[in-house]
Structures are given as structure tokens and as C-alpha cells.
Write an enzyme that holds these catalytic residues in place. Structure first.
Site, PDB file in Angstrom:
ATOM      1  N   ASN A   1       0.880  -1.167   0.000  1.00 10.44           N
ATOM      2  CA  ASN A   1       0.000   0.000   0.000  1.00 10.44           C
ATOM      3  C   ASN A   1       0.921   1.220   0.000  1.00 10.44           C
ATOM      4  O   ASN A   1       1.613   1.485   0.979  1.00 10.44           O
ATOM      5  CB  ASN A   1      -0.907  -0.009   1.241  1.00 10.44           C
ATOM      6  CG  ASN A   1      -1.799   1.223   1.298  1.00 10.44           C
ATOM      7  OD1 ASN A   1      -1.382   2.322   0.926  1.00 10.44           O
ATOM      8  ND2 ASN A   1      -3.015   1.055   1.768  1.00 10.44           N
TER       9      ASN A   1
ATOM     10  N   GLU B   1      -3.925   1.763  -2.866  1.00 10.37           N
ATOM     11  CA  GLU B   1      -4.054   3.205  -2.577  1.00 10.37           C
ATOM     12  C   GLU B   1      -3.254   4.055  -3.543  1.00 10.37           C
ATOM     13  O   GLU B   1      -2.407   4.859  -3.146  1.00 10.37           O
ATOM     14  CB  GLU B   1      -3.693   3.531  -1.117  1.00 10.37           C
ATOM     15  CG  GLU B   1      -4.866   3.373  -0.163  1.00 10.37           C
ATOM     16  CD  GLU B   1      -4.775   4.278   1.068  1.00 10.37           C
ATOM     17  OE1 GLU B   1      -4.186   3.843   2.064  1.00 10.37           O
ATOM     18  OE2 GLU B   1      -5.300   5.396   1.017  1.00 10.37           O
TER      19      GLU B   1
ATOM     20  N   ASP C   1      -3.905  -4.907   1.355  1.00 10.95           N
ATOM     21  CA  ASP C   1      -4.150  -4.264   2.638  1.00 10.95           C
ATOM     22  C   ASP C   1      -5.535  -4.686   3.092  1.00 10.95           C
ATOM     23  O   ASP C   1      -6.535  -4.218   2.554  1.00 10.95           O
ATOM     24  CB  ASP C   1      -4.061  -2.740   2.448  1.00 10.95           C
ATOM     25  CG  ASP C   1      -4.430  -1.969   3.694  1.00 10.95           C
ATOM     26  OD1 ASP C   1      -4.705  -2.590   4.740  1.00 10.95           O
ATOM     27  OD2 ASP C   1      -4.443  -0.721   3.624  1.00 10.95           O
TER      28      ASP C   1
ATOM     29  N   ASN D   1      -6.747  -4.294   6.153  1.00  5.86           N
ATOM     30  CA  ASN D   1      -7.251  -3.391   7.184  1.00  5.86           C
ATOM     31  C   ASN D   1      -7.862  -4.127   8.377  1.00  5.86           C
ATOM     32  O   ASN D   1      -8.913  -3.734   8.900  1.00  5.86           O
ATOM     33  CB  ASN D   1      -8.242  -2.385   6.578  1.00  5.86           C
ATOM     34  CG  ASN D   1      -7.537  -1.113   6.118  1.00  5.86           C
ATOM     35  OD1 ASN D   1      -6.554  -0.688   6.708  1.00  5.86           O
ATOM     36  ND2 ASN D   1      -8.042  -0.502   5.057  1.00  5.86           N
TER      37      ASN D   1
ATOM     38  N   ASP E   1      -1.111  -6.055   6.202  1.00  4.93           N
ATOM     39  CA  ASP E   1      -0.836  -6.314   4.782  1.00  4.93           C
ATOM     40  C   ASP E   1      -0.411  -7.774   4.627  1.00  4.93           C
ATOM     41  O   ASP E   1       0.513  -8.228   5.294  1.00  4.93           O
ATOM     42  CB  ASP E   1       0.276  -5.385   4.295  1.00  4.93           C
ATOM     43  CG  ASP E   1      -0.131  -3.921   4.418  1.00  4.93           C
ATOM     44  OD1 ASP E   1      -0.759  -3.417   3.478  1.00  4.93           O
ATOM     45  OD2 ASP E   1       0.140  -3.321   5.483  1.00  4.93           O
TER      46      ASP E   1
ATOM     47  N   ASP F   1       2.860   4.907   4.795  1.00  5.45           N
ATOM     48  CA  ASP F   1       2.731   4.418   6.173  1.00  5.45           C
ATOM     49  C   ASP F   1       2.746   2.878   6.223  1.00  5.45           C
ATOM     50  O   ASP F   1       2.840   2.299   7.297  1.00  5.45           O
ATOM     51  CB  ASP F   1       1.520   5.016   6.902  1.00  5.45           C
ATOM     52  CG  ASP F   1       0.258   5.072   6.065  1.00  5.45           C
ATOM     53  OD1 ASP F   1       0.291   4.680   4.873  1.00  5.45           O
ATOM     54  OD2 ASP F   1      -0.781   5.497   6.597  1.00  5.45           O
ATOM     55  N   HIS F   2       2.676   2.243   5.051  1.00  3.10           N
ATOM     56  CA  HIS F   2       2.818   0.787   4.953  1.00  3.10           C
ATOM     57  C   HIS F   2       4.193   0.440   4.370  1.00  3.10           C
ATOM     58  O   HIS F   2       4.755   1.215   3.586  1.00  3.10           O
ATOM     59  CB  HIS F   2       1.781   0.201   4.001  1.00  3.10           C
ATOM     60  CG  HIS F   2       0.363   0.410   4.419  1.00  3.10           C
ATOM     61  ND1 HIS F   2      -0.438  -0.606   4.872  1.00  3.10           N
ATOM     62  CD2 HIS F   2      -0.412   1.523   4.425  1.00  3.10           C
ATOM     63  CE1 HIS F   2      -1.642  -0.143   5.144  1.00  3.10           C
ATOM     64  NE2 HIS F   2      -1.658   1.159   4.876  1.00  3.10           N
TER      65      HIS F   2
END
Length: 258
Positions: A7, A34, A145, A147, A216, A248-249
Site C-alpha cells: 500500500n 491506494e 491491505d 485493514n 498487509d 505508512d505501509h
DNA sequence: ATGTCGGAATTATTCCGA
């Protein structure tokens, strides 16, 4: 053969960083999530120059998924059937060795938010899609991802977060349904007791404090599991490189003996 | 510190989503 998921949190903001990683890690197939970019803005030629064919399912500002591959793959699915209105969150392709799906699952915001039941419904749609269009007896990788944190080992603070978003029984049941259908969590299968995360909040020095989540995943059917050599959570790419900001991933990849 | 990002709408600032 190296397969990866990442991501990237905005392709325009991350393009140079992604190219840096491609050059360094040399993956064969990559699922990106994303993108936050319209399909006609996708820098197809830049990836081609780096040696990758591209398949893209994306939209303005939010969501967006893509598959990069050394060898061209056949596009099979764009969008999760029945859930398209929830954004561009799934793309699927096929090579001679395997089927490859990458997903960006809805966040859900919080358990009392109206997005939460929509998130659960999205997972139910994913499950139905697998049951209808795929087989656990064939070589399939589902990555992305998700989540959610499947178990207390996959979160830095189960004590505080249990029952909250990413940590609810309802989300964990959805993950378990994928496993029960015939997918395995390639990282957890290889490393049953390791505590490693794939996402850290940008805020509050979370990365430095290792206050992360493992959200992930690379999931694979038995035919994939048999070929796993190693699975790597590529934590080094959560660090700044040459002044470029990170997602951020961090990427996760698997090496398969194909 | 509700502490940081990316992107959109609007034009350097505020909002939204994550």
C-alpha cells in the site's frame, strides 16, 4: 519468482520511492494499493521503462489498485462484483503459473460508524467472489491491505485495541473464512511466532516506537504454500530514502520456487 | 498534543480520509 504487496499511499507522491524499491528488490509481480490517481494519469510508461507491464483499476483521489509484472498478465477482474460502488479496490490477473488478486479492503473507521457494516459486507462479497470465481485447488495468491489484525500477535496493543476497529471478532471471522476456504497466511505460516508489523501510523513516532499493525498480507492456496522459500516484511522501506517520504505501509514479499 | 501524511477544493488554507 518474487511476489509482493504494498500500500503506497498515493502514487504521485510515491513514484520515485516505488521505483527505488523495484530496482532494489527486483520483484516479478507486485500488487499496489491506494494509488489515489485517475487511471489515465497512471504513469504506465515509467513502469514499462523499469521493465514492468501494468494493469490498473483506479479512480480520482481515493483507493485504486494495480498489478505490475515482469511478464504481461491477462486481466481477469476489475472491481469486486457487487461492491464496485465502494471504490476501486480489487484487480485480478492470471499468468501461466498462477492467479493473482490484489485488494484494498475498506477501513471501516470505527465499530459504531456506518462504514463498519459496509466493511463487513465488502468482505462477504470477497468471500462470495472467491467461492464463485476461484478454486482453493489451484495456484492463487490474494494479497493486499486487509485493514484488520487477524490475531493479538498482529497488533502492538491488543489490550487497548481489542474490540475496536481492526480488532473485532466480526473482522477476524471474515479473515478466518478466507483461511477456511483454502488460503493460508504465508507470513504467519512460515513464522508462527514472529511479531512483525507492516503498518505504522505517521503520527507520534509510531514507527520508531514500533507501535504497528500487521494488516498487509500475502495469502496463498496449497499449491502456492508448497513453493514458498521465504516471506519478508520489508521494514527497511518504511524508512526515509534519499529524503523521499515513505508510505505508512511497508512492502511484503514472498519468494516462490517457480 | 487529535502529534502526520496525501489529495481536493481553492489559491495558502481548510477539509477529509486514513
Amino acid at each position: 519468482m518474487r511476489l509482493a504487496t504494498w500500500n503506497i499511499n498515493g502514487l504521485r507522491a510515491r513514484l520515485d520511492f516505488v521505483l527505488h524499491w523495484l530496482k532494489s528488490r527486483q520483484p516479478d509481480i507486485v500488487g499496489l494499493q491506494e494509488l489515489k490517481i485517475e487511471e489515465d494519469q497512471f504513469p504506465r510508461r515509467v513502469f514499462e521503462a523499469a521493465g514492468y507491464s501494468t494493469l490498473v483499476h483506479s479512480q480520482k483521489a481515493w483507493n485504486g489498485v494495480a498489478i505490475l509484472s515482469r511478464d504481461p498478465m491477462e486481466l481477469v477482474t476489475e472491481g469486486l462484483p457487487g461492491q464496485e460502488k465502494y471504490g476501486a479496490r480489487l484487480i485480478g490477473a492470471r499468468s501461466k503459473e498462477l492467479s493473482f488478486l490484489t485488494v484494498y479492503c475498506p477501513n471501516g473507521k470505527s465499530v459504531d460508524h456506518s462504514d463498519f457494516p459496509l466493511k463487513l459486507a465488502w468482505f462477504d462479497g470477497l468471500q462470495a467472489f472467491l467461492e464463485k470465481e476461484h478454486s482453493p485447488h489451484k495456484a492463487l495468491v490474494l494479497c493486499g491491505d486487509l485493514n484488520l489484525c487477524p490475531s493479538p500477535k498482529d497488533t502492538w496493543n491488543e489490550k487497548v485495541s481489542k474490540g475496536k476497529i481492526f480488532h473485532t471478532p466480526e473482522e477476524r471471522e471474515r479473515f478466518q473464512s478466507l483461511i477456511d476456504w483454502g488460503l493460508m497466511d504465508l507470513y504467519r505460516n512460515k513464522y508462527p511466532d514472529e511479531i512483525k508489523y507492516s503498518w505504522w501510523d505517521y503520527r507520534g513516532g509510531a514507527f520508531h516506537l514500533n507501535q504497528g499493525l500487521r494488516i498487509d498480507f500475502l495469502l496463498g492456496t496449497e499449491a502456492i504454500v508448497q513453493r514458498v522459500q521465504d516471506v519478508v516484511i520489508d521494514r527497511d522501506y518504511r524508512k526515509k530514502k534519499d529524503g523521499m517520504t515513505t508510505s505508512d505501509h511497508t512492502p511484503v514479499y514472498v519468494d516462490l520456487c517457480f
